[in-house]
Design a protein around this motif. Sequence first.
Motif, PDB file in Angstrom:
ATOM      1  N   ILE A   8       8.580 -10.123   0.913  1.00 57.22           N
ATOM      2  CA  ILE A   8       7.297  -9.919   1.605  1.00 57.22           C
ATOM      3  C   ILE A   8       6.408  -8.976   0.806  1.00 57.22           C
ATOM      4  O   ILE A   8       5.207  -9.218   0.662  1.00 57.22           O
ATOM      5  CB  ILE A   8       7.520  -9.416   3.050  1.00 57.22           C
ATOM      6  N   ILE A   9       6.983  -7.924   0.247  1.00 60.92           N
ATOM      7  CA  ILE A   9       6.177  -6.991  -0.559  1.00 60.92           C
ATOM      8  C   ILE A   9       5.570  -7.723  -1.756  1.00 60.92           C
ATOM      9  O   ILE A   9       4.395  -7.526  -2.083  1.00 60.92           O
ATOM     10  CB  ILE A   9       7.004  -5.764  -0.996  1.00 60.92           C
ATOM     11  N   GLN A  10       6.340  -8.599  -2.396  1.00 64.92           N
ATOM     12  CA  GLN A  10       5.811  -9.366  -3.533  1.00 64.92           C
ATOM     13  C   GLN A  10       4.642 -10.255  -3.098  1.00 64.92           C
ATOM     14  O   GLN A  10       3.628 -10.350  -3.799  1.00 64.92           O
ATOM     15  CB  GLN A  10       6.919 -10.204  -4.155  1.00 64.92           C
ATOM     16  N   GLU A  11       4.771 -10.892  -1.946  1.00 66.08           N
ATOM     17  CA  GLU A  11       3.681 -11.725  -1.439  1.00 66.08           C
ATOM     18  C   GLU A  11       2.463 -10.882  -1.073  1.00 66.08           C
ATOM     19  O   GLU A  11       1.317 -11.295  -1.311  1.00 66.08           O
ATOM     20  CB  GLU A  11       4.160 -12.541  -0.237  1.00 66.08           C
ATOM     21  N   LEU A  12       2.714  -9.700  -0.513  1.00 65.94           N
ATOM     22  CA  LEU A  12       1.608  -8.796  -0.187  1.00 65.94           C
ATOM     23  C   LEU A  12       0.868  -8.366  -1.456  1.00 65.94           C
ATOM     24  O   LEU A  12      -0.367  -8.284  -1.456  1.00 65.94           O
ATOM     25  CB  LEU A  12       2.132  -7.569   0.561  1.00 65.94           C
ATOM     26  N   LEU A  13       1.611  -8.105  -2.521  1.00 63.09           N
ATOM     27  CA  LEU A  13       0.973  -7.720  -3.783  1.00 63.09           C
ATOM     28  C   LEU A  13       0.012  -8.807  -4.252  1.00 63.09           C
ATOM     29  O   LEU A  13      -1.113  -8.515  -4.674  1.00 63.09           O
ATOM     30  CB  LEU A  13       2.021  -7.439  -4.860  1.00 63.09           C
ATOM     31  N   LEU A  14       0.437 -10.054  -4.173  1.00 64.11           N
ATOM     32  CA  LEU A  14      -0.415 -11.161  -4.608  1.00 64.11           C
ATOM     33  C   LEU A  14      -1.680 -11.279  -3.766  1.00 64.11           C
ATOM     34  O   LEU A  14      -2.773 -11.518  -4.291  1.00 64.11           O
ATOM     35  CB  LEU A  14       0.363 -12.484  -4.560  1.00 64.11           C
ATOM     36  N   ILE A  15      -1.537 -11.101  -2.479  1.00 64.02           N
ATOM     37  CA  ILE A  15      -2.689 -11.253  -1.575  1.00 64.02           C
ATOM     38  C   ILE A  15      -3.604 -10.032  -1.605  1.00 64.02           C
ATOM     39  O   ILE A  15      -4.825 -10.159  -1.627  1.00 64.02           O
ATOM     40  CB  ILE A  15      -2.209 -11.530  -0.131  1.00 64.02           C
ATOM     41  N   LEU A  16      -3.018  -8.838  -1.622  1.00 64.61           N
ATOM     42  CA  LEU A  16      -3.820  -7.622  -1.469  1.00 64.61           C
ATOM     43  C   LEU A  16      -4.442  -7.092  -2.761  1.00 64.61           C
ATOM     44  O   LEU A  16      -5.464  -6.395  -2.706  1.00 64.61           O
ATOM     45  CB  LEU A  16      -2.969  -6.521  -0.833  1.00 64.61           C
ATOM     46  N   THR A  17      -3.862  -7.386  -3.904  1.00 67.31           N
ATOM     47  CA  THR A  17      -4.333  -6.805  -5.161  1.00 67.31           C
ATOM     48  C   THR A  17      -5.841  -6.966  -5.389  1.00 67.31           C
ATOM     49  O   THR A  17      -6.508  -5.994  -5.750  1.00 67.31           O
ATOM     50  CB  THR A  17      -3.522  -7.338  -6.355  1.00 67.31           C
ATOM     51  N   PRO A  18      -6.418  -8.153  -5.158  1.00 67.44           N
ATOM     52  CA  PRO A  18      -7.870  -8.270  -5.397  1.00 67.44           C
ATOM     53  C   PRO A  18      -8.726  -7.358  -4.495  1.00 67.44           C
ATOM     54  O   PRO A  18      -9.883  -7.078  -4.817  1.00 67.44           O
ATOM     55  CB  PRO A  18      -8.174  -9.742  -5.084  1.00 67.44           C
ATOM     56  N   PHE A  19      -8.138  -6.876  -3.394  1.00 65.01           N
ATOM     57  CA  PHE A  19      -8.885  -6.056  -2.437  1.00 65.01           C
ATOM     58  C   PHE A  19      -8.540  -4.570  -2.542  1.00 65.01           C
ATOM     59  O   PHE A  19      -9.078  -3.764  -1.789  1.00 65.01           O
ATOM     60  CB  PHE A  19      -8.611  -6.553  -1.012  1.00 65.01           C
ATOM     61  N   MET A  20      -7.645  -4.246  -3.447  1.00 58.71           N
ATOM     62  CA  MET A  20      -7.178  -2.867  -3.579  1.00 58.71           C
ATOM     63  C   MET A  20      -7.292  -2.363  -5.021  1.00 58.71           C
ATOM     64  O   MET A  20      -6.474  -1.598  -5.492  1.00 58.71           O
ATOM     65  CB  MET A  20      -5.704  -2.764  -3.130  1.00 58.71           C
ATOM     66  N   ARG A  21      -8.321  -2.820  -5.711  1.00 58.28           N
ATOM     67  CA  ARG A  21      -8.467  -2.482  -7.135  1.00 58.28           C
ATOM     68  C   ARG A  21      -8.863  -1.024  -7.371  1.00 58.28           C
ATOM     69  O   ARG A  21      -8.483  -0.438  -8.364  1.00 58.28           O
ATOM     70  CB  ARG A  21      -9.463  -3.410  -7.797  1.00 58.28           C
ATOM     71  N   ASP A  22      -9.650  -0.446  -6.454  1.00 64.05           N
ATOM     72  CA  ASP A  22     -10.049   0.949  -6.646  1.00 64.05           C
ATOM     73  C   ASP A  22     -10.008   1.701  -5.318  1.00 64.05           C
ATOM     74  O   ASP A  22      -9.832   1.118  -4.257  1.00 64.05           O
ATOM     75  CB  ASP A  22     -11.433   1.057  -7.309  1.00 64.05           C
ATOM     76  N   LYS A  23     -10.182   3.003  -5.421  1.00 64.85           N
ATOM     77  CA  LYS A  23     -10.066   3.888  -4.262  1.00 64.85           C
ATOM     78  C   LYS A  23     -11.044   3.518  -3.148  1.00 64.85           C
ATOM     79  O   LYS A  23     -10.682   3.517  -1.972  1.00 64.85           O
ATOM     80  CB  LYS A  23     -10.288   5.332  -4.721  1.00 64.85           C
ATOM     81  N   GLN A  25     -12.451   0.565  -2.420  1.00 64.93           N
ATOM     82  CA  GLN A  25     -12.020  -0.656  -1.733  1.00 64.93           C
ATOM     83  C   GLN A  25     -10.848  -0.361  -0.802  1.00 64.93           C
ATOM     84  O   GLN A  25     -10.827  -0.822   0.339  1.00 64.93           O
ATOM     85  CB  GLN A  25     -11.577  -1.719  -2.744  1.00 64.93           C
ATOM     86  N   ARG A  26      -9.894   0.373  -1.298  1.00 68.05           N
ATOM     87  CA  ARG A  26      -8.694   0.699  -0.526  1.00 68.05           C
ATOM     88  C   ARG A  26      -9.070   1.409   0.770  1.00 68.05           C
ATOM     89  O   ARG A  26      -8.616   1.043   1.853  1.00 68.05           O
ATOM     90  CB  ARG A  26      -7.755   1.572  -1.364  1.00 68.05           C
ATOM     91  N   GLN A  27      -9.887   2.444   0.630  1.00 67.28           N
ATOM     92  CA  GLN A  27     -10.288   3.213   1.802  1.00 67.28           C
ATOM     93  C   GLN A  27     -11.083   2.363   2.781  1.00 67.28           C
ATOM     94  O   GLN A  27     -10.860   2.438   3.997  1.00 67.28           O
ATOM     95  CB  GLN A  27     -11.101   4.441   1.380  1.00 67.28           C
ATOM     96  N   ALA A  28     -11.995   1.556   2.269  1.00 68.97           N
ATOM     97  CA  ALA A  28     -12.841   0.749   3.145  1.00 68.97           C
ATOM     98  C   ALA A  28     -11.994  -0.216   3.979  1.00 68.97           C
ATOM     99  O   ALA A  28     -12.145  -0.285   5.207  1.00 68.97           O
ATOM    100  CB  ALA A  28     -13.871  -0.026   2.319  1.00 68.97           C
ATOM    101  N   TYR A  29     -11.105  -0.961   3.342  1.00 68.73           N
ATOM    102  CA  TYR A  29     -10.298  -1.928   4.092  1.00 68.73           C
ATOM    103  C   TYR A  29      -9.347  -1.245   5.071  1.00 68.73           C
ATOM    104  O   TYR A  29      -9.179  -1.703   6.202  1.00 68.73           O
ATOM    105  CB  TYR A  29      -9.526  -2.848   3.134  1.00 68.73           C
ATOM    106  N   LEU A  30      -8.760  -0.149   4.653  1.00 66.23           N
ATOM    107  CA  LEU A  30      -7.827   0.538   5.553  1.00 66.23           C
ATOM    108  C   LEU A  30      -8.558   1.189   6.727  1.00 66.23           C
ATOM    109  O   LEU A  30      -8.051   1.179   7.854  1.00 66.23           O
ATOM    110  CB  LEU A  30      -6.977   1.550   4.788  1.00 66.23           C
ATOM    111  N   GLU A  31      -9.734   1.732   6.493  1.00 62.13           N
ATOM    112  CA  GLU A  31     -10.509   2.304   7.595  1.00 62.13           C
ATOM    113  C   GLU A  31     -10.995   1.222   8.552  1.00 62.13           C
ATOM    114  O   GLU A  31     -11.019   1.432   9.764  1.00 62.13           O
ATOM    115  CB  GLU A  31     -11.680   3.130   7.059  1.00 62.13           C
ATOM    116  N   LEU A  32     -11.367   0.060   8.029  1.00 63.75           N
ATOM    117  CA  LEU A  32     -11.746  -1.058   8.898  1.00 63.75           C
ATOM    118  C   LEU A  32     -10.574  -1.484   9.775  1.00 63.75           C
ATOM    119  O   LEU A  32     -10.738  -1.784  10.952  1.00 63.75           O
ATOM    120  CB  LEU A  32     -12.218  -2.248   8.068  1.00 63.75           C
ATOM    121  N   ALA A  33      -9.389  -1.494   9.191  1.00 61.57           N
ATOM    122  CA  ALA A  33      -8.204  -1.958   9.913  1.00 61.57           C
ATOM    123  C   ALA A  33      -7.669  -0.936  10.900  1.00 61.57           C
ATOM    124  O   ALA A  33      -7.254  -1.287  12.008  1.00 61.57           O
ATOM    125  CB  ALA A  33      -7.103  -2.330   8.915  1.00 61.57           C
ATOM    126  N   LEU A  34      -7.682   0.337  10.510  1.00 61.32           N
ATOM    127  CA  LEU A  34      -6.986   1.365  11.289  1.00 61.32           C
ATOM    128  C   LEU A  34      -7.914   2.362  11.970  1.00 61.32           C
ATOM    129  O   LEU A  34      -7.470   3.110  12.841  1.00 61.32           O
ATOM    130  CB  LEU A  34      -6.020   2.130  10.377  1.00 61.32           C
TER     131      LEU A  34
END
Length: 138
Positions: A8-23, A25-34
């Motif tokens: 599952i972690i490997q599949e998550l890496l494939l899906i999430l990598t384009p959305f987690m390229r920089d700080k 993006q990471r913060q924006a998606y995680l704040e939207l989610a949580l």
Amino acid sequence: MAQVSGKIIQELLLILTPFMRDKQQRQAYLELALGTNSPVLGNLEWDGSANVFITQMVNKLVAFGEISPGKPALCALLEVIRKDVGEDIQIKIDNLIERIKEELETYFELQEHEKSKSRKFKEQNQFYVWIFVNILMI
């Protein structure tokens, strides 16, 4: 601590990598989610490569648990990402969400079973001590 499989972690890496390229993006998606005040956000190391970030983030989100009943934090993130992908990836995300929920549910069921066994063992031991003490008093 709850865990998800390496697959599952490997599949998550494939899906999430384009959305987690920089700080940002990471913060924006995680704040939207949580939400902006989620305590798990303060436990994340925001810098570093996407693969390293995603792996540690997955572990922290799984350990954090649910943001509402039946909704693991990791699945909440996937639901936000799902809005920004095509249908083919949405299907993969839907499948991944179900598998994550199944793995976590299985883990918690096993934990509850172990706790139940431990309680029964403790109760039996207390009963045997009670019998032993009462026999000694005779």
